[in-house]
Motif scaffolding. Structure first.
Motif, PDB file in Angstrom:
ATOM      1  N   LEU A   1      66.874  26.088-111.747  1.00  0.00           N
ATOM      2  CA  LEU A   1      68.091  25.463-112.349  1.00  0.00           C
ATOM      3  C   LEU A   1      68.218  26.366-113.631  1.00  0.00           C
ATOM      4  O   LEU A   1      67.516  26.216-114.537  1.00  0.00           O
ATOM      5  CB  LEU A   1      67.864  24.077-112.369  1.00  0.00           C
ATOM      6  CG  LEU A   1      68.365  23.129-111.509  1.00  0.00           C
ATOM      7  CD1 LEU A   1      67.944  21.650-111.821  1.00  0.00           C
ATOM      8  CD2 LEU A   1      69.580  23.327-110.837  1.00  0.00           C
ATOM      9  N   PRO A   2      69.472  26.724-113.932  1.00  0.00           N
ATOM     10  CA  PRO A   2      69.919  27.359-115.482  1.00  0.00           C
ATOM     11  C   PRO A   2      70.172  26.239-116.269  1.00  0.00           C
ATOM     12  O   PRO A   2      70.046  26.303-117.451  1.00  0.00           O
ATOM     13  CB  PRO A   2      71.139  27.873-115.078  1.00  0.00           C
ATOM     14  CG  PRO A   2      71.740  27.590-113.732  1.00  0.00           C
ATOM     15  CD  PRO A   2      70.723  26.800-113.071  1.00  0.00           C
ATOM     16  N   PHE A   3      70.470  24.932-116.048  1.00  0.00           N
ATOM     17  CA  PHE A   3      70.530  23.725-116.955  1.00  0.00           C
ATOM     18  C   PHE A   3      70.437  22.666-116.279  1.00  0.00           C
ATOM     19  O   PHE A   3      70.254  22.493-114.870  1.00  0.00           O
ATOM     20  CB  PHE A   3      72.084  23.761-117.809  1.00  0.00           C
ATOM     21  CG  PHE A   3      73.184  24.345-116.884  1.00  0.00           C
ATOM     22  CD1 PHE A   3      73.858  23.679-115.752  1.00  0.00           C
ATOM     23  CD2 PHE A   3      73.674  25.685-117.071  1.00  0.00           C
ATOM     24  CE1 PHE A   3      74.746  24.293-115.156  1.00  0.00           C
ATOM     25  CE2 PHE A   3      74.540  26.385-116.450  1.00  0.00           C
ATOM     26  CZ  PHE A   3      75.338  25.568-115.490  1.00  0.00           C
ATOM     27  N   ASP A   4      70.300  21.538-116.964  1.00  0.00           N
ATOM     28  CA  ASP A   4      70.049  20.160-116.320  1.00  0.00           C
ATOM     29  C   ASP A   4      71.402  19.671-115.691  1.00  0.00           C
ATOM     30  O   ASP A   4      72.601  20.026-116.152  1.00  0.00           O
ATOM     31  CB  ASP A   4      69.936  18.959-117.531  1.00  0.00           C
ATOM     32  CG  ASP A   4      68.549  19.369-118.205  1.00  0.00           C
ATOM     33  OD1 ASP A   4      67.539  19.859-117.582  1.00  0.00           O
ATOM     34  OD2 ASP A   4      68.410  18.736-119.470  1.00  0.00           O
ATOM     35  N   GLU A   5      71.150  18.956-114.466  1.00  0.00           N
ATOM     36  CA  GLU A   5      72.615  18.484-113.679  1.00  0.00           C
ATOM     37  C   GLU A   5      72.275  16.856-113.734  1.00  0.00           C
ATOM     38  O   GLU A   5      71.322  16.594-113.362  1.00  0.00           O
ATOM     39  CB  GLU A   5      72.757  18.991-112.321  1.00  0.00           C
ATOM     40  CG  GLU A   5      73.164  20.574-112.464  1.00  0.00           C
ATOM     41  CD  GLU A   5      73.070  21.186-111.207  1.00  0.00           C
ATOM     42  OE1 GLU A   5      73.092  22.593-111.208  1.00  0.00           O
ATOM     43  OE2 GLU A   5      73.025  20.361-110.199  1.00  0.00           O
ATOM     44  N   LEU A   6      73.548  16.479-113.631  1.00  0.00           N
ATOM     45  CA  LEU A   6      73.702  14.912-113.546  1.00  0.00           C
ATOM     46  C   LEU A   6      74.464  14.506-112.499  1.00  0.00           C
ATOM     47  O   LEU A   6      75.613  14.829-112.564  1.00  0.00           O
ATOM     48  CB  LEU A   6      73.985  14.112-114.771  1.00  0.00           C
ATOM     49  CG  LEU A   6      74.178  12.519-115.098  1.00  0.00           C
ATOM     50  CD1 LEU A   6      72.770  11.869-114.305  1.00  0.00           C
ATOM     51  CD2 LEU A   6      74.628  12.206-116.166  1.00  0.00           C
ATOM     52  N   ILE A   7      74.150  13.711-111.644  1.00  0.00           N
ATOM     53  CA  ILE A   7      75.008  13.226-110.382  1.00  0.00           C
ATOM     54  C   ILE A   7      74.696  11.779-110.309  1.00  0.00           C
ATOM     55  O   ILE A   7      73.955  11.134-110.274  1.00  0.00           O
ATOM     56  CB  ILE A   7      74.614  13.840-109.145  1.00  0.00           C
ATOM     57  CG1 ILE A   7      74.888  15.309-109.347  1.00  0.00           C
ATOM     58  CG2 ILE A   7      75.495  13.225-108.027  1.00  0.00           C
ATOM     59  CD1 ILE A   7      74.150  16.066-108.285  1.00  0.00           C
ATOM     60  N   ILE A   8      75.878  10.986-110.882  1.00  0.00           N
ATOM     61  CA  ILE A   8      76.030   9.692-110.638  1.00  0.00           C
ATOM     62  C   ILE A   8      76.637   9.035-109.635  1.00  0.00           C
ATOM     63  O   ILE A   8      78.138   9.447-109.736  1.00  0.00           O
ATOM     64  CB  ILE A   8      76.531   8.872-112.199  1.00  0.00           C
ATOM     65  CG1 ILE A   8      75.407   9.529-113.343  1.00  0.00           C
ATOM     66  CG2 ILE A   8      76.556   7.328-112.038  1.00  0.00           C
ATOM     67  CD1 ILE A   8      75.865   8.960-114.481  1.00  0.00           C
ATOM     68  N   ASN A   9      76.345   8.130-108.905  1.00  0.00           N
ATOM     69  CA  ASN A   9      76.996   7.733-107.876  1.00  0.00           C
ATOM     70  C   ASN A   9      77.674   8.817-106.856  1.00  0.00           C
ATOM     71  O   ASN A   9      79.154   8.711-106.663  1.00  0.00           O
ATOM     72  CB  ASN A   9      78.005   6.457-107.971  1.00  0.00           C
ATOM     73  CG  ASN A   9      77.262   5.229-108.684  1.00  0.00           C
ATOM     74  OD1 ASN A   9      76.259   5.053-108.077  1.00  0.00           O
ATOM     75  ND2 ASN A   9      77.840   4.359-109.404  1.00  0.00           N
ATOM     76  N   GLY A  10      77.193   9.839-106.680  1.00  0.00           N
ATOM     77  CA  GLY A  10      77.765  10.906-105.901  1.00  0.00           C
ATOM     78  C   GLY A  10      78.824  11.990-106.689  1.00  0.00           C
ATOM     79  O   GLY A  10      79.077  12.763-106.107  1.00  0.00           O
ATOM     80  N   HIS A  11      79.071  11.684-107.894  1.00  0.00           N
ATOM     81  CA  HIS A  11      79.884  12.597-108.913  1.00  0.00           C
ATOM     82  C   HIS A  11      79.179  13.197-109.947  1.00  0.00           C
ATOM     83  O   HIS A  11      78.248  12.770-110.454  1.00  0.00           O
ATOM     84  CB  HIS A  11      80.985  11.611-109.470  1.00  0.00           C
ATOM     85  CG  HIS A  11      81.722  10.951-108.397  1.00  0.00           C
ATOM     86  ND1 HIS A  11      82.792  11.613-107.596  1.00  0.00           N
ATOM     87  CD2 HIS A  11      81.901   9.795-107.955  1.00  0.00           C
ATOM     88  CE1 HIS A  11      83.319  10.631-106.908  1.00  0.00           C
ATOM     89  NE2 HIS A  11      82.716   9.362-106.991  1.00  0.00           N
TER      90      HIS A  11
END
Ligand code: DP6
Length: 324
Positions: free
Chosen positions: A54-64
């Motif tokens: 992963l090149p950076f952190d990713e955040l997915i909340i309730n599918g978005h």
């Protein structure tokens, strides 16, 4: 290096003695201690996976997918976990709340408690309850209280190390139920973090903080002795004091709507008529009406009959954050 994953769940909580204002905003060291109850069945479920590619952190909340400020706040906790564990991988964070957003239930408490547990575990750490509570606190103050089980007190401490939340009674100790009267599904204009920063602009904050030990003692004892009348009076008093500070800060914060105040009057009348019920309100318009389990059906029914109330969520006392 291979992917490292962990999944956790943590409940939301409702504060009976409120946290409002910090003595250190960066470390989230509160101006006063607070007491809350975890809310069973209203939770955040979070999976953190550190991945070498992963090149950076990713955040997915309730599918978005979420970027910007929301992601920065999450990355801050991931950074603390990475630093403690001595790892450098970025992470994917997938989070789901089972309660509607803007429902008068802060998702930051359950979200950061679940994140502290899942991220530390995925990073290879084995933190104890106090260490988890500290880590969760750095993301959102009230999240420190969603780590331990049941009825919880977040102690001010003297600094970062001892500013942690501890359980004062397990969930089965007292069958309290929170009936959340939804009077506004609107997203509040000023969030808690901005609000805390304004607390000390109110001349009433110093008096509120100076009196906090008294309120904490009364509330803790009322919970331990299961004295509903004393409990009811102190939580309403504490909520009113916090909102007095909010209303008199610069700029002023007015979270109540007319329906909020209507619920206050009704609850006080019901209690005078023998129905155990007491109100408390966080940084929003919706009213948390606390009652005993055997009266929860009646309280819910009466709340639903009020014209300004569009929905009622019901939750009992819940456990602490858990790995799944
Ligand atoms: C009114 O914990 O949401 O709900 O630390 O900035 O995330 P941050 O604030 P937050 O503040 C909660 C304020 C409150 C009272 C309480 O829960 O004690």
């Amino acid at each position: 290096m291979s992917t490292k994953t962990a999944t956790s769940v943590a409940c939301a909580n409702i504060a009976f003695i409120k946290y409002w204002g910090n003595r250190d905003n960066a470390l989230r060291l509160p101006s006063n201690g607070s007491i809350s109850m975890n809310l069973d069945g209203l939770f955040t479920h979070t999976t953190v996976s550190f991945q070498p590619s992963l090149p950076f952190d990713e955040l997915i909340i309730n599918g978005h997918e979420v970027a910007g400020k929301g992601l920065t706040r999450i990355s801050h906790i991931l950074d603390l976990a990475r630093e403690m564990a001595g790892i450098k991988m970025n992470a994917e964070v997938m989070s789901e709340n089972n309660f509607p957003s803007g429902a008068g239930i802060a998702s930051s408490a359950s979200a950061f408690a679940a994140l502290a547990l899942a991220s530390s575990k995925a990073a290879g750490l084995d933190l104890n309850e106090a260490e988890l509570s500290r880590l969760a606190r750095r993301g959102s103050g009230s999240a420190s209280r969603s780590i331990p089980s049941g009825f919880v007190e977040w102690q001010m401490g003297t600094g970062d190390n001892d500013c942690v939340a501890v359980s004062i009674a397990p969930p089965e100790h007292w069958a309290l139920v929170d009936c959340v009267a939804i009077v506004s599904a609107q997203h509040k204009k000023t969030g808690s973090t901005e609000g805390h920063a304004l607390a000390w602009t109110s001349p009433l904050q110093a008096a509120r903080v100076a009196d906090a030990t008294r309120r904490l003692d009364i509330c803790r004892n009322a919970i331990l002795q299961k004295d509903f009348e004393v409990f009811a009076n102190i939580i309403e008093h504490d909520s009113d004091m916090m909102h007095s500070v909010m209303m008199t800060s610069t700029p002023p914060l007015m979270y109540w709507q007319s329906a909020t105040i209507e619920v206050f009057h009704q609850v006080r009348e019901w209690r005078a008529g023998g129905l155990p019920a007491a109100y408390t309100v966080d940084a929003g318009a919706n009213v948390h009406v606390i009652t005993l389990k055997e009266y929860a059906g009646e309280v819910e029914k009466r709340l639903r009959e009020l014209p300004g109330v569009s929905n009622v969520l019901v939750a009992g006392a819940g456990g602490g954050a858990k790995l799944v």
